[in-house]
Design an enzyme around this catalytic site. Structure first.
Site, short mmCIF file in Angstrom:
data_model
loop_
_atom_site.label_atom_id
_atom_site.label_comp_id
_atom_site.label_asym_id
_atom_site.label_seq_id
_atom_site.Cartn_x
_atom_site.Cartn_y
_atom_site.Cartn_z
N GLY A 83 7.31 -2.61 -3.16
CA GLY A 83 6.76 -1.28 -3.13
C GLY A 83 7.13 -0.49 -4.36
N PRO A 119 0.85 -1.20 0.00
CA PRO A 119 0.00 0.00 0.00
C PRO A 119 0.87 1.24 0.00
CG PRO A 119 0.05 -1.01 2.19
CD PRO A 119 0.78 -1.94 1.27
N CYS A 164 3.26 3.59 8.87
CA CYS A 164 3.48 4.82 8.11
C CYS A 164 4.01 5.93 9.01
CB CYS A 164 2.17 5.27 7.45
SG CYS A 164 2.36 6.78 6.47
#
Length: 335
Positions: A233, A17, A100
């Site tokens: 990623g 994500p 995050c």
């Protein structure tokens, strides 16, 4: 099928994500290249789902399966409500962001700062599990700031696994919330893959996935000798063509080479539908610029997409022109 893979700890490759990157158009492109890779949404805050435009935030093309929704939040009741809402959209997994380092995330008291509060995260997981039978997973760091990663990561894992977490995805870096920017946190803290490997040894019966700095499928295959899953990623975003080998190399499937003509047609149709709903071509094509890295014609491909897709009234024919610039014989030879 995906749930069975989690339970049996079959090998899984996923696309991480990434905020502002892995939107529905990016995921649709990635699904054209791999039928098996697990795709993640960008993080969506629980409050936004509860009060916002749910179709815009949660809608996706059915072709994207298996697809997981990543949530941000730290209040169990709100996360549970967001899961209730999202469950009706048919996601294959709900993932809680505890990794995050963004300033926006810290100000909302969630993300990597929650590594310091394993009991709170455990409460969030339990609340999410109580309202849905979807797998609930957690994506975290190996620690934050001055934490001892040996102690902190194990304590965190014990807490969330006792609460029912179905899998842990671990970014193999600390997050330095004091002193480093979010961008620096993606590169500056050193990678410690061995710490994630030791976590897997500590929890042999739990699905453990690894994330952080994985540059290609060769590295992914190496990691899968130690853990159950690998997240790609930026490598998958900036060189999306490598996803074309995932089904063969990671999942052991006998699949044909990518039919790029079919990929082009699918993306043009997807763009046409997006334009018809009031969108712009650039919303789709911005995710395609990284295709064909190192292939003859790639520079012209990028030029066409970058220059033409932003023009008023630009349509799917821009994609067709860009694909026509690629020397697919060169691509086949490189494979």
């Amino acid at each position: 099928m995906y749930r069975d893979a989690l339970k049996s700890k079959d090998k899984i490759l996923s696309v991480a994500p990434m905020m502002d990157w892995t939107d529905r158009h990016c995921r649709f492109l990635h699904r054209q290249l791999s039928h098996q890779a697990l795709l993640y949404t960008e993080m969506v805050v629980a409050d936004a789902i509860i009060h916002g435009d749910r179709e815009r935030l949660l809608g996706y093309d059915p072709a994207e399966h298996p697809v997981a929704l990543q949530l941000g939040g730290s209040e169990p009741d709100k996360l549970a409500e967001a899961v209730r809402i999202a469950a009706d959209f048919g996601y294959d997994e709900i993932n809680l962001n505890v990794g995050c380092p963004s300033d926006r995330v810290q100000s909302g008291a969630f993300g990597a700062c929650l590594m310091r509060e394993p009991d709170l995260v455990a409460g969030c997981v339990a609340a999410m599990k109580a309202v849905s039978d979807l797998p609930v997973t957690v994506k975290c760091r190996i620690g934050v700031d001055e934490q001892d990663t040996e102690i902190a990561l194990s304590a965190f894992a014990h807490a969330v696994l006792d609460a029912g977490t179905d899998a842990l995805w671990v970014h193999a870096r600390k997050a330095w919330l004091e002193g480093l920017s979010p961008k620096q946190n993606r590169d500056v803290p050193p990678l410690d893959y061995d710490r994630v490997y030791r976590l897997k040894q500590e929890f042999p019966n739990v699905f453990i996935g690894i994330n952080g700095g994985v540059a290609d499928l060769n590295q992914a295959v190496d990691h899968l000798n130690h853990v159950d899953g690998v997240m790609l990623g930026r490598a998958a975003y900036h060189n999306a063509s490598l996803l074309g080998e995932v089904d063969r190399r990671i999942y052991g499937m006998d699949v044909p080479e990518i039919d790029w003509e079919a990929v082009c047609a699918a993306m043009m149709a997807h763009a046409e539908a997006h334009l018809a709903s009031g969108g712009r071509l650039i919303h789709v094509t911005r995710h395609m610029v990284g295709l064909f890295l190192g292939v003859r014609g790639a520079r012209r491909f990028r030029q066409i997409l970058s220059n033409e897709a932003v023009r008023p009234g630009a349509g799917p024919e821009v994609m067709g022109a860009a694909f026509a610039a690629i020397d697919f014989a060169d691509l086949t030879a490189a494979a």
